[in-house]
Design a protein around this motif. Structure first.
Motif, PDB file in Angstrom:
ATOM      1  N   LEU A 269       3.216 -16.227 -16.749  1.00  7.46           N
ATOM      2  CA  LEU A 269       4.177 -16.500 -17.813  1.00  7.46           C
ATOM      3  C   LEU A 269       5.281 -17.470 -17.401  1.00  7.46           C
ATOM      4  CD1 LEU A 269       4.559 -12.968 -19.452  1.00  7.46           C
ATOM      5  CD2 LEU A 269       3.071 -14.867 -20.120  1.00  7.46           C
ATOM      6  N   GLU A 270       5.600 -17.533 -16.131  1.00  7.11           N
ATOM      7  CA  GLU A 270       6.633 -18.481 -15.683  1.00  7.11           C
ATOM      8  C   GLU A 270       6.255 -19.907 -16.045  1.00  7.11           C
ATOM      9  OE1 GLU A 270       9.548 -18.265 -14.480  1.00  7.11           O
ATOM     10  OE2 GLU A 270       9.770 -16.174 -13.848  1.00  7.11           O
ATOM     11  N   VAL A 271       4.974 -20.224 -15.921  1.00  6.84           N
ATOM     12  CA  VAL A 271       4.493 -21.579 -16.200  1.00  6.84           C
ATOM     13  C   VAL A 271       4.182 -21.779 -17.675  1.00  6.84           C
ATOM     14  CG1 VAL A 271       2.628 -23.236 -15.735  1.00  6.84           C
ATOM     15  CG2 VAL A 271       3.593 -21.881 -13.870  1.00  6.84           C
ATOM     16  N   SER A 272       3.602 -20.772 -18.316  1.00 10.17           N
ATOM     17  CA  SER A 272       3.074 -20.960 -19.676  1.00 10.17           C
ATOM     18  C   SER A 272       4.019 -20.519 -20.784  1.00 10.17           C
ATOM     19  CB  SER A 272       1.751 -20.199 -19.819  1.00 10.17           C
ATOM     20  OG  SER A 272       1.929 -18.828 -19.544  1.00 10.17           O
ATOM     21  N   GLN A 273       5.118 -19.861 -20.478  1.00  9.41           N
ATOM     22  CA  GLN A 273       6.019 -19.332 -21.505  1.00  9.41           C
ATOM     23  C   GLN A 273       6.448 -20.418 -22.488  1.00  9.41           C
ATOM     24  OE1 GLN A 273      10.068 -18.280 -20.087  1.00  9.41           O
ATOM     25  NE2 GLN A 273       9.451 -19.124 -18.103  1.00  9.41           N
ATOM     26  N   GLY A 274       6.492 -20.016 -23.760  1.00 11.46           N
ATOM     27  CA  GLY A 274       6.956 -20.923 -24.802  1.00 11.46           C
ATOM     28  C   GLY A 274       5.879 -21.754 -25.455  1.00 11.46           C
ATOM     29  N   LEU A 275       4.690 -21.862 -24.841  1.00 15.08           N
ATOM     30  CA  LEU A 275       3.614 -22.639 -25.448  1.00 15.08           C
ATOM     31  C   LEU A 275       3.200 -22.017 -26.779  1.00 15.08           C
ATOM     32  CD1 LEU A 275       1.178 -23.459 -22.483  1.00 15.08           C
ATOM     33  CD2 LEU A 275       2.521 -25.088 -23.814  1.00 15.08           C
ATOM     34  N   VAL A 276       2.958 -22.862 -27.760  1.00 13.96           N
ATOM     35  CA  VAL A 276       2.456 -22.429 -29.057  1.00 13.96           C
ATOM     36  C   VAL A 276       0.949 -22.661 -29.089  1.00 13.96           C
ATOM     37  CG1 VAL A 276       2.527 -22.862 -31.550  1.00 13.96           C
ATOM     38  CG2 VAL A 276       4.640 -22.889 -30.215  1.00 13.96           C
ATOM     39  N   LEU A 277       0.201 -21.710 -29.614  1.00 14.91           N
ATOM     40  CA  LEU A 277      -1.259 -21.830 -29.627  1.00 14.91           C
ATOM     41  C   LEU A 277      -1.825 -21.190 -30.878  1.00 14.91           C
ATOM     42  CD1 LEU A 277      -2.809 -18.851 -28.632  1.00 14.91           C
ATOM     43  CD2 LEU A 277      -1.197 -19.335 -26.791  1.00 14.91           C
ATOM     44  N   THR A 278      -3.071 -21.517 -31.164  1.00 12.52           N
ATOM     45  CA  THR A 278      -3.789 -20.916 -32.278  1.00 12.52           C
ATOM     46  C   THR A 278      -4.984 -20.161 -31.727  1.00 12.52           C
ATOM     47  OG1 THR A 278      -3.132 -22.745 -33.733  1.00 12.52           O
ATOM     48  CG2 THR A 278      -4.977 -21.374 -34.461  1.00 12.52           C
ATOM     49  N   THR A 279      -5.200 -18.945 -32.203  1.00 13.69           N
ATOM     50  CA  THR A 279      -6.302 -18.122 -31.715  1.00 13.69           C
ATOM     51  C   THR A 279      -6.959 -17.380 -32.874  1.00 13.69           C
ATOM     52  OG1 THR A 279      -6.935 -16.401 -30.102  1.00 13.69           O
ATOM     53  CG2 THR A 279      -4.836 -16.105 -31.230  1.00 13.69           C
ATOM     54  N   ILE A 368       3.561 -17.938 -26.469  1.00 12.88           N
ATOM     55  CA  ILE A 368       3.470 -17.181 -25.225  1.00 12.88           C
ATOM     56  C   ILE A 368       4.851 -16.652 -24.847  1.00 12.88           C
ATOM     57  CG2 ILE A 368       2.864 -17.287 -22.781  1.00 12.88           C
ATOM     58  CD1 ILE A 368       0.818 -19.426 -23.499  1.00 12.88           C
ATOM     59  N   LYS A 369       4.896 -15.374 -24.516  1.00  9.69           N
ATOM     60  CA  LYS A 369       6.156 -14.701 -24.204  1.00  9.69           C
ATOM     61  C   LYS A 369       6.744 -15.178 -22.876  1.00  9.69           C
ATOM     62  CE  LYS A 369       5.072 -10.337 -26.588  1.00  9.69           C
ATOM     63  NZ  LYS A 369       4.877  -8.872 -26.416  1.00  9.69           N
ATOM     64  N   SER A 370       8.011 -14.956 -22.739  1.00  4.46           N
ATOM     65  CA  SER A 370       8.665 -15.167 -21.447  1.00  4.46           C
ATOM     66  C   SER A 370       8.394 -13.950 -20.570  1.00  4.46           C
ATOM     67  CB  SER A 370      10.171 -15.331 -21.634  1.00  4.46           C
ATOM     68  OG  SER A 370      10.741 -14.096 -22.047  1.00  4.46           O
ATOM     69  N   PRO A 371       8.562 -14.068 -19.258  1.00  2.70           N
ATOM     70  CA  PRO A 371       8.373 -12.901 -18.388  1.00  2.70           C
ATOM     71  C   PRO A 371       9.235 -11.711 -18.808  1.00  2.70           C
ATOM     72  CG  PRO A 371       8.503 -14.892 -17.069  1.00  2.70           C
ATOM     73  CD  PRO A 371       8.830 -15.285 -18.476  1.00  2.70           C
ATOM     74  N   GLY A 376       3.954  -6.030 -19.590  1.00  2.01           N
ATOM     75  CA  GLY A 376       2.960  -5.774 -18.552  1.00  2.01           C
ATOM     76  C   GLY A 376       1.791  -6.726 -18.649  1.00  2.01           C
ATOM     77  N   PRO A 377       0.758  -6.531 -17.811  1.00  6.79           N
ATOM     78  CA  PRO A 377      -0.410  -7.419 -17.809  1.00  6.79           C
ATOM     79  C   PRO A 377      -1.044  -7.544 -19.195  1.00  6.79           C
ATOM     80  CG  PRO A 377      -0.468  -5.923 -15.935  1.00  6.79           C
ATOM     81  CD  PRO A 377       0.658  -5.457 -16.808  1.00  6.79           C
ATOM     82  N   TYR A 378      -1.312  -8.765 -19.588  1.00  6.58           N
ATOM     83  CA  TYR A 378      -1.971  -9.132 -20.834  1.00  6.58           C
ATOM     84  C   TYR A 378      -1.093  -8.962 -22.068  1.00  6.58           C
ATOM     85  CZ  TYR A 378      -6.136  -9.588 -17.981  1.00  6.58           C
ATOM     86  OH  TYR A 378      -7.027  -9.974 -17.010  1.00  6.58           O
ATOM     87  N   ASP A 379       0.168  -8.561 -21.896  1.00  6.40           N
ATOM     88  CA  ASP A 379       1.108  -8.559 -23.016  1.00  6.40           C
ATOM     89  C   ASP A 379       1.759  -9.941 -23.057  1.00  6.40           C
ATOM     90  OD1 ASP A 379       2.863  -7.910 -25.069  1.00  6.40           O
ATOM     91  OD2 ASP A 379       4.349  -7.052 -23.699  1.00  6.40           O
ATOM     92  N   TYR A 380       1.004 -10.905 -23.604  1.00  8.14           N
ATOM     93  CA  TYR A 380       1.386 -12.301 -23.442  1.00  8.14           C
ATOM     94  C   TYR A 380       1.775 -13.016 -24.722  1.00  8.14           C
ATOM     95  CZ  TYR A 380      -0.837 -11.768 -18.840  1.00  8.14           C
ATOM     96  OH  TYR A 380      -1.179 -11.345 -17.586  1.00  8.14           O
ATOM     97  N   TYR A 381       1.306 -12.554 -25.893  1.00  7.19           N
ATOM     98  CA  TYR A 381       1.505 -13.313 -27.122  1.00  7.19           C
ATOM     99  C   TYR A 381       2.450 -12.602 -28.068  1.00  7.19           C
ATOM    100  CZ  TYR A 381      -2.934 -15.786 -25.996  1.00  7.19           C
ATOM    101  OH  TYR A 381      -3.935 -16.511 -25.405  1.00  7.19           O
ATOM    102  N   LYS A 382       3.199 -13.401 -28.821  1.00  8.63           N
ATOM    103  CA  LYS A 382       3.911 -12.878 -29.979  1.00  8.63           C
ATOM    104  C   LYS A 382       3.469 -13.673 -31.204  1.00  8.63           C
ATOM    105  CE  LYS A 382       8.121 -15.455 -28.661  1.00  8.63           C
ATOM    106  NZ  LYS A 382       9.549 -15.286 -28.291  1.00  8.63           N
ATOM    107  N   LEU A 383       3.260 -12.967 -32.303  1.00  3.72           N
ATOM    108  CA  LEU A 383       2.719 -13.563 -33.517  1.00  3.72           C
ATOM    109  C   LEU A 383       3.795 -14.330 -34.269  1.00  3.72           C
ATOM    110  CD1 LEU A 383       0.309 -13.763 -35.525  1.00  3.72           C
ATOM    111  CD2 LEU A 383       1.176 -11.653 -36.574  1.00  3.72           C
ATOM    112  N   LEU A 384       3.523 -15.614 -34.524  1.00  2.99           N
ATOM    113  CA  LEU A 384       4.431 -16.433 -35.329  1.00  2.99           C
ATOM    114  C   LEU A 384       4.008 -16.457 -36.792  1.00  2.99           C
ATOM    115  CD1 LEU A 384       4.965 -19.538 -33.001  1.00  2.99           C
ATOM    116  CD2 LEU A 384       6.377 -17.480 -33.176  1.00  2.99           C
TER     117      LEU A 384
END
Length: 406
Positions: A269-279, A368-371, A376-384
């Motif tokens: 998350l330190e590297v990827s935080q803030g990225l917007v993505l579509t899934t 992608i969430k901030s640290p 915890g592990p795999y708790d990485y996304y928040k829905l926009l």
């Protein structure tokens, strides 16, 4: 009189027995064989790979191991992201090994080749890992289905969202093969339709480990957004090296147009935080997705499923339901039944398979969430935002699919 009645009874019994045998013979050799063809040793291993094979196995086990009185068998192979290897395996599976349907097939160049083979042989190919929207466009097939996502949906989600946020000038770093080209094309169209512009592009070899020269060109372009039209290991390497160059700190946005949960786990998350993505799927959306993810994780070392792995389970189940309903493993017969039946499971609610083979379902715009935000592990996304399926995917009459009734 007695003889005539006896003869009539015997004739009726023979006809009944023949009819029953003919019905049973619709399942070729009394086995339904499912093949999962994907990357099990290269840059796309984590997004599907062995986990994708296990997702198919889970679906078969949950179905009971048999369908329409026939045993279900599962085979798998590594196409190594090479169209010639993928084509050879598909031909062998269909012609010699009695495989009825092939699933997954990441790498668009491989998927296009395999779908063409399946089309020629009247066999089923249901794609998950490949992204090119051409699979349901000019290369569509009456026995082909594109299940999980495609380049149009990715572009329409991430590309449009960033332009609407004011990031109007785009520069692309594009993987130099069918997938990258399609993703760049569809995102460029979405960007310009939303009022943005493309100021440049550079093509990177596939696969690649060094993106430094491409990133420096993009950094010097004056673009608001650097669009990464790549996936898997290429995406991970691009984002890591962009962080080393301080690209986002310099004011430019990084748009990773295809990101999988496994990529974020690898990056951290330190590297990827803030990225917007579509899934097309996230394991923590609701109780149903969490229940599937828990079962999957227990079998796969605690890993949560990617959208590809979840999609494989969903489509294998839908395929088997169609085989059960038709009592047949004929490719066109089964796919026609799949198209008649809505998809309602943990992966999609009210999903429909169109005439061109596109499975239409909701897509999700995530960040992608901030640290600090992650629990915890795999708790990485928040829905926009949830993007309704009829808005996420390309209109059927715009895809140039020859199957579509004009």
């Amino acid at each position: 009189m007695t003889f005539k009645l006896t003869l009539a009874a015997v004739t009726a019994a023979v006809v009944a027995a023949f009819s029953a045998g003919a019905a049973q013979a619709q399942i070729t050799d009394n086995v339904v064989r499912i093949g999962v063809l994907n990357d099990q040793s290269g840059i796309y291993t984590d997004l599907s790979g062995p986990g994708g094979v296990d997702a198919a196995r889970m679906a078969i086990e949950d179905f009971g191991g048999s369908v329409a009185g026939a045993k279900i068998e599962l085979v798998s192979a590594d196409h190594q992201n090479k169209p010639d290897i993928g084509s050879n395996i598909a031909n062998q599976w269909y012609d010699r090994d009695g495989v009825d349907a092939i699933f997954d097939v990441p790498t668009s160049s491989v998927a296009l080749a395999v779908q063409n083979i399946a089309k020629e042989k009247g066999k089923v190919m249901i794609d998950h890992g490949a992204a090119t929207s051409d699979l349901t466009g000019k290369a569509c097939s009456p026995t082909g289905i594109h299940w999980t996502y495609d380049t149009y949906a990715l572009a329409n989600g991430t590309g449009r969202a960033l332009v609407e946020q004011g990031a109007k000038k785009w520069y692309f770093i594009t993987a130099d093969y069918a997938f990258g080209h399609a993703l760049e094309r569809d995102t460029s169209n979405a960007v310009t339709a939303a009022g943005g512009e493309v100021v440049g592009t550079v093509r990177s070899p596939f696969p690649s480990t060094d993106f430094s020269s491409f990133l420096l060109q993009a950094q010097g372009s004056g673009a608001d957004v650097i669009g990464l039209a790549n996936a898997g290991g290429d995406t991970v390497n691009s984002i890591k090296q962009a962080a080393e160059f301080g690209i986002t700190q310099g004011g430019q946005k990084l748009a990773s147009l295809l990101v999988f949960l496994s990529d974020v786990h690898s990056l951290g998350l330190e590297v990827s935080q803030g990225l917007v993505l579509t899934t097309g799927f996230y394991w923590d959306l609701n109780d149903e997705t969490r229940a599937f993810a828990k079962r999957f994780g227990e079998r796969n070392g605690g890993k949560m499923p990617t959208m590809v792995q979840a999609g494989i389970y969903s489509s294998v189940t839908h395929y088997l339901k169609a085989v059960e309903a038709t009592k047949s493993d004929d490719g066109k017969t089964v796919v026609d039944q799949m198209k008649k039946t809505p998809v309602n499971d943990f992966f999609a609610k009210g999903g429909t398979i169109r005439e061109d083979g596109r499975m239409v379902h909701d897509m999700y715009l995530m960040q992608i969430k901030s640290p600090a935000e992650s629990k915890g592990p795999y708790d990485y996304y928040k829905l926009l935002a949830t993007i309704p399926g009829d808005q996420a995917f390309r209109p059927m009459d715009k895809g140039e699919c020859p199957l579509v009734t004009k």
